[in-house]
Scaffold this active site. Structure first.
Site, PDB file in Angstrom:
ATOM      1  N   HIS A   1      36.329 -18.949 124.784  1.00 36.35           N
ATOM      2  CA  HIS A   1      37.552 -19.438 125.433  1.00 36.35           C
ATOM      3  C   HIS A   1      37.793 -18.609 126.695  1.00 36.35           C
ATOM      4  O   HIS A   1      37.749 -17.372 126.636  1.00 36.35           O
ATOM      5  CB  HIS A   1      38.769 -19.230 124.535  1.00 36.35           C
ATOM      6  CG  HIS A   1      38.759 -19.995 123.255  1.00 36.35           C
ATOM      7  ND1 HIS A   1      39.549 -21.106 123.052  1.00 36.35           N
ATOM      8  CD2 HIS A   1      38.078 -19.815 122.092  1.00 36.35           C
ATOM      9  CE1 HIS A   1      39.361 -21.570 121.826  1.00 36.35           C
ATOM     10  NE2 HIS A   1      38.476 -20.797 121.219  1.00 36.35           N
TER      11      HIS A   1
ATOM     12  N   HIS B   1      31.506 -20.718 120.811  1.00 38.57           N
ATOM     13  CA  HIS B   1      32.083 -21.036 122.122  1.00 38.57           C
ATOM     14  C   HIS B   1      32.991 -19.908 122.569  1.00 38.57           C
ATOM     15  O   HIS B   1      33.584 -19.195 121.748  1.00 38.57           O
ATOM     16  CB  HIS B   1      32.873 -22.354 122.068  1.00 38.57           C
ATOM     17  CG  HIS B   1      33.908 -22.392 120.991  1.00 38.57           C
ATOM     18  ND1 HIS B   1      33.599 -22.665 119.679  1.00 38.57           N
ATOM     19  CD2 HIS B   1      35.243 -22.185 121.019  1.00 38.57           C
ATOM     20  CE1 HIS B   1      34.699 -22.626 118.948  1.00 38.57           C
ATOM     21  NE2 HIS B   1      35.724 -22.320 119.747  1.00 38.57           N
TER      22      HIS B   1
ATOM     23  N   ASN C   1      36.449 -16.744 118.767  1.00 44.02           N
ATOM     24  CA  ASN C   1      36.934 -16.674 117.397  1.00 44.02           C
ATOM     25  C   ASN C   1      35.765 -16.770 116.419  1.00 44.02           C
ATOM     26  O   ASN C   1      34.853 -17.574 116.612  1.00 44.02           O
ATOM     27  CB  ASN C   1      37.920 -17.818 117.130  1.00 44.02           C
ATOM     28  CG  ASN C   1      39.202 -17.677 117.931  1.00 44.02           C
ATOM     29  OD1 ASN C   1      39.709 -16.571 118.090  1.00 44.02           O
ATOM     30  ND2 ASN C   1      39.722 -18.785 118.446  1.00 44.02           N
TER      31      ASN C   1
ATOM     32  N   ASP D   1      39.870 -27.257 127.438  1.00 45.92           N
ATOM     33  CA  ASP D   1      40.341 -27.385 126.056  1.00 45.92           C
ATOM     34  C   ASP D   1      41.366 -28.514 125.978  1.00 45.92           C
ATOM     35  O   ASP D   1      42.225 -28.662 126.846  1.00 45.92           O
ATOM     36  CB  ASP D   1      40.957 -26.058 125.598  1.00 45.92           C
ATOM     37  CG  ASP D   1      41.095 -25.982 124.092  1.00 45.92           C
ATOM     38  OD1 ASP D   1      40.372 -25.179 123.472  1.00 45.92           O
ATOM     39  OD2 ASP D   1      41.919 -26.740 123.523  1.00 45.92           O
ATOM     40  N   ILE D   2      41.291 -29.299 124.912  1.00 46.26           N
ATOM     41  CA  ILE D   2      42.186 -30.457 124.759  1.00 46.26           C
ATOM     42  C   ILE D   2      43.627 -30.020 124.460  1.00 46.26           C
ATOM     43  O   ILE D   2      44.564 -30.797 124.688  1.00 46.26           O
ATOM     44  CB  ILE D   2      41.642 -31.392 123.646  1.00 46.26           C
ATOM     45  CG1 ILE D   2      42.158 -32.801 123.837  1.00 46.26           C
ATOM     46  CG2 ILE D   2      41.957 -30.856 122.258  1.00 46.26           C
ATOM     47  CD1 ILE D   2      41.451 -33.830 122.969  1.00 46.26           C
TER      48      ILE D   2
ATOM     49  N   VAL E   1      35.969 -25.004 115.219  1.00 46.73           N
ATOM     50  CA  VAL E   1      34.747 -25.741 115.580  1.00 46.73           C
ATOM     51  C   VAL E   1      33.574 -24.767 115.436  1.00 46.73           C
ATOM     52  O   VAL E   1      33.524 -23.733 116.118  1.00 46.73           O
ATOM     53  CB  VAL E   1      34.824 -26.297 117.019  1.00 46.73           C
ATOM     54  CG1 VAL E   1      33.527 -27.038 117.353  1.00 46.73           C
ATOM     55  CG2 VAL E   1      36.025 -27.226 117.173  1.00 46.73           C
TER      56      VAL E   1
HETATM   57  P1  5GP Z   1      38.325 -22.443 117.888  1.00 49.37           P
HETATM   58  O1  5GP Z   1      39.655 -22.592 117.222  1.00 49.37           O
HETATM   59  O2  5GP Z   1      37.198 -22.962 117.022  1.00 49.37           O
HETATM   60  O3  5GP Z   1      38.051 -21.069 118.437  1.00 49.37           O
HETATM   61  O4  5GP Z   1      38.399 -23.348 119.181  1.00 49.37           O
HETATM   62  C1  5GP Z   1      38.216 -24.720 119.150  1.00 49.37           C
HETATM   63  C2  5GP Z   1      38.946 -25.293 120.348  1.00 49.37           C
HETATM   64  O5  5GP Z   1      38.494 -26.617 120.548  1.00 49.37           O
HETATM   65  C3  5GP Z   1      40.460 -25.355 120.172  1.00 49.37           C
HETATM   66  O6  5GP Z   1      41.098 -24.569 121.166  1.00 49.37           O
HETATM   67  C4  5GP Z   1      40.773 -26.843 120.313  1.00 49.37           C
HETATM   68  O7  5GP Z   1      41.969 -27.112 121.024  1.00 49.37           O
HETATM   69  C5  5GP Z   1      39.560 -27.376 121.039  1.00 49.37           C
HETATM   70  N1  5GP Z   1      39.254 -28.772 120.759  1.00 49.37           N
HETATM   71  C6  5GP Z   1      39.313 -29.390 119.541  1.00 49.37           C
HETATM   72  N2  5GP Z   1      38.942 -30.677 119.659  1.00 49.37           N
HETATM   73  C7  5GP Z   1      38.655 -30.879 120.977  1.00 49.37           C
HETATM   74  C8  5GP Z   1      38.217 -32.024 121.706  1.00 49.37           C
HETATM   75  O8  5GP Z   1      38.002 -33.123 121.172  1.00 49.37           O
HETATM   76  N3  5GP Z   1      38.030 -31.858 123.043  1.00 49.37           N
HETATM   77  C9  5GP Z   1      38.250 -30.660 123.673  1.00 49.37           C
HETATM   78  N4  5GP Z   1      38.036 -30.603 124.978  1.00 49.37           N
HETATM   79  N5  5GP Z   1      38.662 -29.558 122.997  1.00 49.37           N
HETATM   80  C10 5GP Z   1      38.856 -29.676 121.672  1.00 49.37           C
END
Ligand code: 5GP
Length: 116
Positions: free
Chosen positions: A103, A101, A88, A30-31, A97
């Site tokens: 985590h 996915h 999520n 994760d970034i 996103v």
């Molecule tokens: P969500 O909030 O949808 O459950 O998780 C999306 C995750 O994607 C977040 O934890 C966010 O930090 C990660 N994320 C967003 N943009 C990028 C990216 O460009 N690269 C990577 N590796 N992770 C990302």
């Protein structure tokens, strides 16, 4: 193929630190890590925006995301200490996103979760 941010990572159009790959799943860091270890496991082919969109036919794929995370934790040596997996779904969970996915969070005591 799905044109989400994660679709672009899967196609190597944008960089990511990839730590796991098989025929159906990609795992990458994760970034913006929320724990010392924070890896995302995503399906490479199927277009599933959220868990709520998943069908019974996709049950095996969803289960394999869990097993990919568990296998990674075992190989990396933190399975015995423990870890958390989180998926999520939509707004109240903070999903950002829309490409399903999982985590994987680990590397330190994670405390309680679920409090608004
Ligand atoms: P969500 O909030 O949808 O459950 O998780 C999306 C995750 O994607 C977040 O934890 C966010 O930090 C990660 N994320 C967003 N943009 C990028 C990216 O460009 N690269 C990577 N590796 N992770 C990302």
């Amino acid at each position: 193929m799905n044109d989400t941010l994660f679709g672009r990572i899967i196609r190597r159009e944008i960089p990511a630190t990839i730590v796991y790959e098989d025929d159906d799943i990609l795992g990458f860091k994760d970034i913006a890590p929320q724990a010392p270890v924070h890896v995302l496991f995503v399906p490479k082919g199927a277009v599933i925006p959220t868990l709520d969109d998943a069908t019974p036919e996709q049950a095996t794929l969803l289960g394999r995301l869990m097993l990919a995370a568990a296998g990674y934790a075992r190989r990396e040596g933190f399975a015995r200490d423990g870890y958390r997996v989180v998926m999520n779904c939509r707004e109240h969970a903070g999903q950002t996103v829309f490409h399903v996915h999982l985590h994987l969070l680990a590397g330190a005591p994670l405390g309680h979760f679920g409090t608004p």
